[in-house]
Scaffold this motif. Structure first.
Motif, mmCIF file in Angstrom:
data_model
loop_
_atom_site.group_PDB
_atom_site.id
_atom_site.type_symbol
_atom_site.label_atom_id
_atom_site.label_comp_id
_atom_site.label_asym_id
_atom_site.label_seq_id
_atom_site.Cartn_x
_atom_site.Cartn_y
_atom_site.Cartn_z
ATOM 1 N N THR A 104 0.813 -1.218 0.000
ATOM 2 C CA THR A 104 0.000 0.000 0.000
ATOM 3 C C THR A 104 0.847 1.268 0.000
ATOM 4 N N GLU A 105 2.141 1.159 0.343
ATOM 5 C CA GLU A 105 3.043 2.309 0.398
ATOM 6 C C GLU A 105 3.989 2.366 -0.801
ATOM 7 N N GLN A 106 3.905 1.408 -1.714
ATOM 8 C CA GLN A 106 4.840 1.287 -2.836
ATOM 9 C C GLN A 106 4.564 2.353 -3.892
ATOM 10 N N LEU A 107 5.442 3.357 -3.963
ATOM 11 C CA LEU A 107 5.285 4.431 -4.941
ATOM 12 C C LEU A 107 5.415 3.931 -6.373
ATOM 13 N N GLY A 108 6.123 2.823 -6.570
ATOM 14 C CA GLY A 108 6.281 2.258 -7.908
ATOM 15 C C GLY A 108 4.963 1.848 -8.534
ATOM 16 N N ASP A 109 3.932 1.633 -7.715
ATOM 17 C CA ASP A 109 2.606 1.279 -8.247
ATOM 18 C C ASP A 109 2.051 2.375 -9.152
ATOM 19 N N LEU A 110 2.474 3.614 -8.937
ATOM 20 C CA LEU A 110 2.026 4.711 -9.798
ATOM 21 C C LEU A 110 2.437 4.485 -11.254
ATOM 22 N N CYS A 111 3.524 3.751 -11.456
ATOM 23 C CA CYS A 111 4.066 3.534 -12.800
ATOM 24 C C CYS A 111 3.683 2.190 -13.410
ATOM 25 N N THR A 112 3.046 1.317 -12.641
ATOM 26 C CA THR A 112 2.804 -0.036 -13.158
ATOM 27 C C THR A 112 1.342 -0.446 -13.230
ATOM 28 N N LYS A 113 0.504 0.126 -12.412
ATOM 29 C CA LYS A 113 -0.862 -0.382 -12.302
ATOM 30 C C LYS A 113 -1.892 0.724 -12.522
ATOM 31 N N GLY A 114 -3.056 0.323 -12.963
ATOM 32 C CA GLY A 114 -4.189 1.229 -13.002
ATOM 33 C C GLY A 114 -4.795 1.275 -11.608
ATOM 34 N N LEU A 115 -4.585 2.346 -10.915
ATOM 35 C CA LEU A 115 -4.991 2.447 -9.511
ATOM 36 C C LEU A 115 -6.368 3.086 -9.376
ATOM 37 N N SER A 116 -7.027 2.765 -8.282
ATOM 38 C CA SER A 116 -8.283 3.450 -7.981
ATOM 39 C C SER A 116 -7.967 4.910 -7.651
ATOM 40 N N LYS A 117 -8.961 5.762 -7.718
ATOM 41 C CA LYS A 117 -8.758 7.192 -7.471
ATOM 42 C C LYS A 117 -8.186 7.438 -6.073
ATOM 43 N N ALA A 118 -8.719 6.743 -5.074
ATOM 44 C CA ALA A 118 -8.271 6.954 -3.696
ATOM 45 C C ALA A 118 -6.805 6.545 -3.519
ATOM 46 N N VAL A 119 -6.427 5.396 -4.074
ATOM 47 C CA VAL A 119 -5.043 4.924 -3.958
ATOM 48 C C VAL A 119 -4.107 5.857 -4.720
ATOM 49 N N PHE A 120 -4.508 6.250 -5.933
ATOM 50 C CA PHE A 120 -3.686 7.168 -6.722
ATOM 51 C C PHE A 120 -3.452 8.477 -5.960
ATOM 52 N N GLN A 121 -4.512 9.055 -5.404
ATOM 53 C CA GLN A 121 -4.377 10.318 -4.687
ATOM 54 C C GLN A 121 -3.507 10.171 -3.443
ATOM 55 N N TYR A 122 -3.620 9.029 -2.757
ATOM 56 C CA TYR A 122 -2.790 8.783 -1.574
ATOM 57 C C TYR A 122 -1.310 8.728 -1.960
ATOM 58 N N LEU A 123 -0.982 7.939 -3.006
ATOM 59 C CA LEU A 123 0.414 7.801 -3.423
ATOM 60 C C LEU A 123 0.942 9.109 -4.019
ATOM 61 N N ARG A 124 0.112 9.840 -4.742
ATOM 62 C CA ARG A 124 0.531 11.138 -5.288
ATOM 63 C C ARG A 124 0.878 12.103 -4.156
ATOM 64 N N LYS A 125 0.034 12.123 -3.118
ATOM 65 C CA LYS A 125 0.291 13.005 -1.984
ATOM 66 C C LYS A 125 1.588 12.599 -1.272
ATOM 67 N N LYS A 126 1.815 11.302 -1.152
ATOM 68 C CA LYS A 126 3.037 10.806 -0.521
ATOM 69 C C LYS A 126 4.268 11.198 -1.344
ATOM 70 N N LEU A 127 4.135 11.151 -2.663
ATOM 71 C CA LEU A 127 5.258 11.459 -3.552
ATOM 72 C C LEU A 127 5.472 12.967 -3.708
ATOM 73 N N MET A 128 4.401 13.710 -3.943
ATOM 74 C CA MET A 128 4.517 15.109 -4.313
ATOM 75 C C MET A 128 4.107 16.099 -3.205
ATOM 76 N N GLY A 129 3.385 15.603 -2.213
ATOM 77 C CA GLY A 129 2.936 16.485 -1.143
ATOM 78 C C GLY A 129 1.616 17.193 -1.409
ATOM 79 N N TRP A 130 0.946 16.862 -2.512
ATOM 80 C CA TRP A 130 -0.355 17.464 -2.803
ATOM 81 C C TRP A 130 -1.273 16.451 -3.435
#
Length: 171
Positions: free
Chosen positions: A145-171
């Protein structure tokens, strides 16, 4: 420096045309951060071979990420010398975060121990394991659930995408 490699094993299988060979290829993705800022990210099909297991796909992604990570580490060392930073006073903390238990075990085990299924990708595993030890890189377990690499490999749900984006970019 932190790296987040990931793989999506046979990601398009069953979603695209069943006779298209690209549909059974796994996808490699990774993000490399320097000082908590993404400097390199990549997403591509593993075109050199078709992975036969999730561990093989993850090991291939890990090796590919290392091929991109090591020149970044070398560049940071060169820049440190150019700007007069003494090597004894500065230490590079580098970690690779892996979410696949099999790839993590294979990457951390010294001396090399392979299963009958993992011997097929033995050479790339030996290469990145030697480099990880030589360069003092930590290979760490990370929750899926914390793997930022998922942003580049999988079609994520909106909630997961937003969580990982915030973790990576801060917004």
């Amino acid at each position: 420096i932190e790296a987040f490699p990931d793989a999506d094993f046979g990601g398009l299988y069953g979603h695209e045309h069943p006779s298209d060979p690209a549909c059974v290829k796994s996808r490699t993705g990774f993000i490399i951060n320097v000082a908590d800022c993404p400097v390199l990210w990549k997403s591509q099909l593993q075109s050199s071979k078709t992975a036969l297991s999730t561990m093989e796909a993850e090991v291939t992604a890990l090796a590919h990420c290392c091929r991109e990570l090591f020149p970044i580490m070398d560049m940071v060392k060169i820049l440190g010398k150019v700007y007069g930073l003494e090597e004894q006073l500065t230490q590079m903390n580098v970690s690779i975060h892996e979410d696949n238990a099999g790839a993590l075990l294979l990457g951390q085990t010294l001396p090399p121990q392979f299963t009958p299924r993992s011997k097929w990708y033995h050479i790339e595993t030996v290469w990145f394991r030697e480099e990880i030890v030589k360069r003092g890189i930590l290979l760490l377990k990370i929750s899926t659930t914390e793997q930022l690499g998922d942003l580049c490999t999988k079609g994520l749900s909106k909630a997961v995408f937003q969580y990982l984006r915030k973790k990576l970019m801060g917004w």
